[in-house]
Design a protein around this motif. Structure first.
Motif, short mmCIF file in Angstrom:
data_model
loop_
_atom_site.label_atom_id
_atom_site.label_comp_id
_atom_site.label_asym_id
_atom_site.label_seq_id
_atom_site.Cartn_x
_atom_site.Cartn_y
_atom_site.Cartn_z
N ILE A 93 -6.38 32.10 60.05
CA ILE A 93 -5.68 33.21 59.40
C ILE A 93 -4.23 33.27 59.87
CG2 ILE A 93 -5.62 35.71 59.14
CD1 ILE A 93 -8.63 35.75 59.36
N ILE A 94 -4.02 33.05 61.17
CA ILE A 94 -2.66 33.08 61.70
C ILE A 94 -1.82 31.98 61.07
CG2 ILE A 94 -1.30 32.68 63.79
CD1 ILE A 94 -3.47 34.11 65.37
N GLN A 95 -2.35 30.78 61.01
CA GLN A 95 -1.59 29.68 60.42
C GLN A 95 -1.25 29.94 58.96
OE1 GLN A 95 -4.13 26.20 61.54
NE2 GLN A 95 -2.19 25.28 62.13
N THR A 96 -2.14 30.59 58.25
CA THR A 96 -1.93 30.81 56.82
C THR A 96 -0.89 31.89 56.57
OG1 THR A 96 -4.23 30.15 56.41
CG2 THR A 96 -3.09 31.33 54.64
N THR A 97 -0.88 32.93 57.38
CA THR A 97 -0.05 34.11 57.09
C THR A 97 1.20 34.23 57.93
OG1 THR A 97 -1.41 35.43 58.61
CG2 THR A 97 -2.05 35.41 56.29
N ARG A 98 1.35 33.44 58.99
CA ARG A 98 2.51 33.65 59.86
C ARG A 98 3.85 33.29 59.21
NH1 ARG A 98 1.01 29.27 64.62
NH2 ARG A 98 1.38 27.35 63.45
N PRO A 99 3.92 32.44 58.18
CA PRO A 99 5.22 32.31 57.50
C PRO A 99 5.72 33.62 56.91
CG PRO A 99 3.82 30.44 56.96
CD PRO A 99 2.96 31.42 57.70
N VAL A 100 4.80 34.45 56.39
CA VAL A 100 5.20 35.75 55.86
C VAL A 100 5.71 36.64 56.99
CG1 VAL A 100 4.41 37.80 54.63
CG2 VAL A 100 3.57 35.55 53.95
#
Length: 698
Positions: free
Chosen positions: A465-472
């Motif tokens: 989840i962190i990898q998926t959303t941390r760009p935002v």
């Protein structure tokens, strides 16, 4: 009559050896020498003192030790002369003060000719060590190291991104050869079984390491000296012993705080490099050994070595056809077929997670795999005793498949993903939610006493989840701290609620990892020398640092403090990857401190929360004495009073349970702009106004 010597001996007469009767100068100039002392030629040029004749060489016999002593003395004298030459050059002293003979001076040469080396010899490359060390390494955007570079770039405009892997890792000494004779280095038999149980507790329950019955019988046979183990079997044995010692959670061994199991790891690597480095006839055990060595290499900070080992193992497995379904006409036994399947899927999981930590592309695509999932079908009751229940392994395999999709869809080359970043986020989060909802009860997080394998699984889930959303989250972090953005939008920025929900999901995943780490630490189940635990702590800590700088809460600070405290404890106990992670976090702390000193962003609110987070990182990573809790102040217009501290109880919080996230994943009246990223993969600025009530187009 004089006889011809050739007719008598059949050989040509040997010519007498020509003696050098001329002086050195006449011989060099190839002129006739009068052989006087001095000769007429040297007298003619006024150099009688330069007329010297060669001494006659005599053949003498000396011992080899005498020659060795002379060579050693020669090397010492050359080194001394070289040091004196450098010293005189540094002081501007010219040693070439003697007059040179005009006839002996070389002709004028070009630079190329002057530097020409004898082509018959290979000139060693200059500064070859420096050139090798300067060779850049690649770190993909999916890695936490790349994300830390992005974060530091936000805090320092002049920051140069690091391209190195872990700077601290165990370096193998090629001259060390540990004994591997049968029986000499084997630990006590019952201790071996205890170490195997430890390794199985941390890894084997969900990633099978060996056949439960067969391998134990083989160990008993070796200890009874009924069989002589092969070198490949010994390599597997020592790899398992190394993992068992590593996960016993003992403190570092010796004055250097060395990781337990180091000797067994070195033995396994030496055996493999010296005896098993042949891939023309691959075997299943060879794949198993490489997977075990890869797992252990990560723990010793050798993350690129681990990635290489898993890559070689994958290639060998592909050449064995382990990725394809078992043909009906196979000659393999049911145990062999199931062992091949499980070994393949363990390698599949490890290779994807290893690539994820380095941001590297996948080794094999899912479209090329059709081998069956692990199963007990077709096995007799006795054969089933060799394997554990496959359900847990299957759950890990499915998560590994999502990890591969994250690398391909979220962090793939922008042209390949067609720039539809938020569509990819929607797809990945939907897969993660489906995976989480399908977990059986015994695989879910418990309020107390979560089994170690279940905790590892959920730490990996949180990291996804962190990898998926941390760009935002990184985009929001940049927009809030960028002075240009603050000047243009002094009031609350007009950001979509879906954007905020995605960023909060990233923070909630980091908080969930903090709670999990705290429970493992209190239960004594934290992997003291583990790579994965340290990596998950580092990843979650960076997210909480960003969150604390944007909006300070007491709860968030406690989550961060927990992570930093455990990471420091791991470092002090000898965890090799934790050393590098602490250095990176210390660098972030230094940049925050420097940023505050410049007053770049201004505002008491930012200074207050920046000071707090900077001091907290410094205190935790450098083991300072606890200080009095700093009173938090509101940080901006949208920030209210600090949230009150709450007990750190572990509840089964659904990270993706936000109703907005649910609408986003279900496609209910939500649409997202696809231009979040530019073609080079960097985040675009959000539009000033984003309409939220649109039908989502998948």
């Amino acid at each position: 009559m004089r006889k011809d010597p050739l007719s008598m001996t059949g050989k040509a007469p040997r010519r007498p050896k020509r003696l050098i009767a001329a002086c050195h100068r006449c011989h060099r100039k190839k002129i006739r020498c009068s052989k006087g002392v001095p000769c007429q030629s040297c007298l003619a040029i006024g150099r009688p003192d330069a007329c010297e004749f060669p001494d006659k060489e005599r053949l003498i016999q000396v011992s080899e030790n005498y020659v060795d002593d002379l060579e050693a003395e020669n090397k010492q004298l050359r080194a001394l002369a070289l040091r004196n030459q450098h010293r005189t050059q540094d002081h501007g002293i010219n040693l070439n003060h003697a007059e040179n003979d005009d006839d002996d001076e070389p002709p004028p040469l070009s630079n190329e000719e002057s530097n020409l080396f004898n082509p018959l010899f290979d000139r060693p490359p200059e500064n070859w060590v420096r050139e090798r060390l300067a060779e850049p390494g690649f770190i993909g955007e999916a890695s936490c190291a790349a994300f830390s570079n992005r974060l530091l770039s936000c805090l320092d405009d002049n920051y140069t991104p690091s391209t190195a892997g872990l700077s601290n890792y165990h370096r193998l000494n090629g001259h060390i050869r540990l004994e591997i004779q049968q029986g000499r280095q084997f630990p006590e038999r019952m201790h071996v079984k205890l170490l195997l149980n430890v390794a199985q507790r941390f890894i084997g329950n969900y990633h099978p390491l060996f056949l439960q019955v067969t391998f134990m019988r083989e160990i008993d046979a070796v200890y009874r000296k009924e069989v002589i183990p092969s070198m490949l079997w010994l390599c597997k044995f020592y790899s398992l012993m190394a993992l068992g010692e590593i996960y016993t959670n003992r403190r570092g061994v010796g004055d250097n705080n060395r990781v337990p199991g180091t000797n067994n790891y070195i033995r396994a690597v030496n055996i493999f490099q010296e005896n098993l480095d042949s891939y023309e006839e691959p075997s299943l055990m060879q794949v198993e050994v490489l997977t075990l060595l890869a797992w252990a290499s990560n723990i010793f900070g050798r993350i690129r070595t681990a990635y290489t080992y898993s890559g070689i193992a994958t290639r060998l497995a592909l050449s064995l056809g382990m990725h394809r379904s078992t043909p009906k006409t196979t000659t393999l036994t049911p145990i062999e077929c199931e062992s091949r399947r499980r070994t393949w899927w363990v390698l599949y999981f490890f290779d994807r997670f290893s690539a994820s930590k380095l941001g590297q592309p996948l080794t094999v695509r899912d479209e090329d795999i059709d081998v069956e999932m692990p199963s007990m079908d077709g096995l007799t009751k006795e054969e089933m005793e060799e394997f554990l229940d496959p359900e847990n392994l299957i759950i890990n395999i499915k998560l590994g498949r999502i990890v591969g999709n994250i690398l391909t869809q979220i962090y793939g080359i922008p042209k390949a993903t067609k720039g539809r970043y938020m569509h990819q986020v929607h797809s990945i989060l939907k897969q993660l939610r489906t995976w989480h909802d399908a977990l059986p009860v015994d695989m879910r997080v418990r309020e107390r006493g979560t089994p170690r394998p279940v905790a590892s699984l959920h730490l990996a889930y949180n990291q996804c989840i962190i990898q998926t959303t941390r760009p935002v989250l990184l985009h929001l972090f940049k927009s809030q701290l960028d002075p240009k953005v603050r000047e243009e939008t002094p009031s609350r920025p007009n950001i979509s609620s879906i954007t905020m929900a995605l960023a909060e999901s990233c923070v909630h995943a980091a908080q969930a990892s903090s709670r999990m780490v705290e429970c493992l630490f209190l239960d004594g189940s934290i992997a003291t020398f583990g790579y994965w635990d340290a990596h998950h702590i580092f990843s979650a800590a960076m997210i909480l640092i960003m969150s604390a700088m944007m909006k300070t809460t007491v709860v968030n600070s406690e989550y961060l403090e927990t992570l930093l405290s455990v990471l420091r404890a791991l470092k002090n106990d000898g965890n090799i990857p934790a050393v590098d992670f602490c250095e990176r976090l210390s660098h972030i702390q230094a940049r925050v401190t420097a940023l505050l000193a410049t007053g770049r962003f201004g505002g008491d609110g930012f200074h207050a929360r920046g000071y707090h987070i900077s001091r907290e990182i410094e205190r935790q990573l450098h083991a300072e004495a606890p200080q009095q809790q700093i009173i938090q102040t509101p940080t901006s217009i949208q920030d209210g009073p600090p949230e009150p501290a709450q007990p750190m109880e572990f509840e089964g919080v659904d990270i993706l349970g936000n109703p907005l996230i649910g609408d986003f994943l279900d496609g209910n009246q939500v649409q997202w702009v696809d231009n979040l990223f530019t073609e080079d993969g960097t985040l675009r600025e959000f539009p000033s106004a984003i309409e939220e009530q649109f039908n989502f187009v998948s």
